[in-house]
Design a protein around this motif. Structure first.
Motif, PDB file in Angstrom:
ATOM      1  N   ASP A   7      -1.963   8.915   5.738  1.00  0.00           N
ATOM      2  CA  ASP A   7      -3.264   8.394   5.678  1.00  0.00           C
ATOM      3  C   ASP A   7      -4.304   9.103   6.707  1.00  0.00           C
ATOM      4  N   PRO A   8      -5.365   8.811   6.309  1.00  0.00           N
ATOM      5  CA  PRO A   8      -6.422   9.570   7.367  1.00  0.00           C
ATOM      6  C   PRO A   8      -6.294   9.292   8.848  1.00  0.00           C
ATOM      7  N   ILE A   9      -6.282  10.065   9.532  1.00  0.00           N
ATOM      8  CA  ILE A   9      -6.450   9.975  11.101  1.00  0.00           C
ATOM      9  C   ILE A   9      -7.804  10.774  11.497  1.00  0.00           C
ATOM     10  N   TYR A  45       0.257   3.122   4.702  1.00  0.00           N
ATOM     11  CA  TYR A  45       1.110   3.474   3.610  1.00  0.00           C
ATOM     12  C   TYR A  45       2.486   2.743   3.806  1.00  0.00           C
ATOM     13  N   THR A  46       3.082   2.117   2.598  1.00  0.00           N
ATOM     14  CA  THR A  46       4.292   1.480   2.440  1.00  0.00           C
ATOM     15  C   THR A  46       5.400   2.685   2.468  1.00  0.00           C
ATOM     16  N   ILE A  47       6.307   2.527   3.716  1.00  0.00           N
ATOM     17  CA  ILE A  47       7.601   3.344   3.770  1.00  0.00           C
ATOM     18  C   ILE A  47       8.783   2.349   3.413  1.00  0.00           C
ATOM     19  N   ASP A  48       8.814   2.215   2.291  1.00  0.00           N
ATOM     20  CA  ASP A  48      10.172   1.524   1.757  1.00  0.00           C
ATOM     21  C   ASP A  48      11.420   2.381   1.766  1.00  0.00           C
ATOM     22  N   VAL A  66       0.116  -0.587  15.793  1.00  0.00           N
ATOM     23  CA  VAL A  66       1.161  -1.612  16.249  1.00  0.00           C
ATOM     24  C   VAL A  66       2.057  -2.120  15.199  1.00  0.00           C
ATOM     25  N   GLY A  67       1.373  -3.018  14.485  1.00  0.00           N
ATOM     26  CA  GLY A  67       2.424  -3.474  13.383  1.00  0.00           C
ATOM     27  C   GLY A  67       3.066  -2.687  12.688  1.00  0.00           C
ATOM     28  N   THR A  68       4.480  -2.900  12.360  1.00  0.00           N
ATOM     29  CA  THR A  68       5.253  -2.055  11.332  1.00  0.00           C
ATOM     30  C   THR A  68       5.860  -2.616  10.273  1.00  0.00           C
ATOM     31  N   ASP A  69       5.061  -3.985   9.793  1.00  0.00           N
ATOM     32  CA  ASP A  69       5.811  -4.600   8.590  1.00  0.00           C
ATOM     33  C   ASP A  69       5.267  -3.750   7.245  1.00  0.00           C
ATOM     34  N   ASN A  70       4.734  -2.584   7.481  1.00  0.00           N
ATOM     35  CA  ASN A  70       4.789  -1.834   6.147  1.00  0.00           C
ATOM     36  C   ASN A  70       5.745  -0.542   6.277  1.00  0.00           C
ATOM     37  N   ILE A  71       6.692  -0.793   7.024  1.00  0.00           N
ATOM     38  CA  ILE A  71       7.955  -0.094   7.110  1.00  0.00           C
ATOM     39  C   ILE A  71       9.131  -0.698   6.970  1.00  0.00           C
ATOM     40  N   ASP A  72      10.038  -0.258   6.344  1.00  0.00           N
ATOM     41  CA  ASP A  72      11.454  -0.808   6.074  1.00  0.00           C
ATOM     42  C   ASP A  72      12.256  -0.396   7.580  1.00  0.00           C
ATOM     43  N   ILE A  73      11.968  -0.929   8.674  1.00  0.00           N
ATOM     44  CA  ILE A  73      12.592  -0.567   9.847  1.00  0.00           C
ATOM     45  C   ILE A  73      14.162  -0.469   9.904  1.00  0.00           C
TER      46      ILE A  73
END
Length: 313
Positions: A7-9, A45-48, A66-73
């Motif tokens: 993603d853009p930074i 970006y979704t990391i599944d 902070v939130g990591t709900d887009n990552i399959d931890i």
């Protein structure tokens, strides 16, 4: 380490990353082939599981935020991949937005702006009459870095009493911050004039606030969620606003994002919505960008990361 930025930074963080790491930027055509990635920097970006399986060399997922709900931890952890985030880097920016949204709802700032654009026959119309927050009671649901900043600033700036609920933090730690503590979340709904939500999205918090909780609230209550979409049931909130069950609400995080243009909440006069914009300040973007790069550098040097999401080290 070969690091893919998905993603853009900020330009400042990108320049810093290029000095420290081998970078493949988000707009590089090579981003479509991620099999060489040893590290990734991700915002939305979704990391599944499928994505993770495409990166057999991956050692670290660095969440820019902070939130990591887009990552399959859990899957990442099962593959021995470190997942980090930046829990403090955007706290001030998000807290400032929350306070801004509270004031917007209380004083009908956005509604007044829209009314001016549409044309008014006189100043100070009664339908734009607002309410003060000074000296009233604020309720915090979740007292992490952001919730604590919001509470302290509402106390210091508006002389508000702060009642907090966080079962993970507890009474002793909460009172040490200078906040009153309740073990019953219903106390927040029933007694607070302003309610701010700062919790992650998980099985326990999804649809945590539905019609029953909204009907517990005071008619003068203002509800703000700048954490994650899906915590407030949006259909129930829409009904509550339409029926004036509560005074107003503001959301910076919606269940579906980007939020649809025709979302029913935008038809409510007493609602303010923003596009998950709390951390989207130059200051926070630089701090988050620098922090994720530093975490990857630590892994590159064989050092422990400062944060580790999913399990403790």
């Amino acid at each position: 380490m070969k690091t893919y930025i998905l993603d853009p930074i900020s330009e400042e963080a990108l320049a810093y990353a290029r000095k420290q790491l081998e970078i493949v930027t988000w707009n590089d055509p090579a981003i479509q082939v991620v099999s060489e990635a040893e590290a990734i920097i991700v915002r939305t970006y979704t990391i599944d599981k499928k994505m993770i399986d495409q990166m057999p060399k991956l050692r670290i997922i660095a969440k820019h935020g902070v939130g990591t709900d887009n990552i399959d931890i859990s899957y990442a952890v099962s593959k021995g991949i470190i997942v980090t985030n930046t829990p403090k880097a955007n706290s001030n920016s998000v807290a400032e937005l929350i306070i801004g949204l509270i004031l917007d709802c209380a004083h009908k700032i956005t509604a007044s702006h829209c009314a001016c654009m549409q044309g008014l026959k006189k100043n100070q119309p009664m339908f734009l009459s607002g309410q003060e927050i000074s000296g009233k009671r604020a309720g915090l649901i979740g007292i992490g870095h952001i919730g604590a900043i919001v509470g302290r600033r509402l106390q210091a700036g508006f002389d508000m009493q702060v009642l907090a609920y966080d079962p993970f933090l507890g009474k002793v730690a909460t009172e040490a911050m200078g906040f009153a503590y309740t073990e019953e979340i219903e106390d927040i709904y029933r007694t607070c004039d302003v309610i701010s939500i700062s919790v992650p999205l998980n099985d326990q918090t999804r649809d945590m606030i539905q019609e029953a909780q909204l009907r517990m609230c005071k008619r003068e209550a203002i509800l703000v969620n700048a954490s994650r979409g899906g915590i407030i049931n949006e259909a129930a909130l829409c009904r509550a606003l339409s029926e004036h069950v509560i005074y107003g609400a503001a959301i910076d995080a919606f269940a579906a994002e980007p939020v649809p243009q025709d979302h029913e909440l935008f038809r409510q006069f007493n609602f303010v919505g923003t596009p998950h914009n709390g951390a989207n300040t130059r200051d926070a973007l630089i701090q988050m960008g620098m922090a994720v790069v530093d975490e990857i550098v630590r892994v590159q040097k064989g050092r422990p990361t400062l944060t580790h999401v999913g399990y403790s080290i």
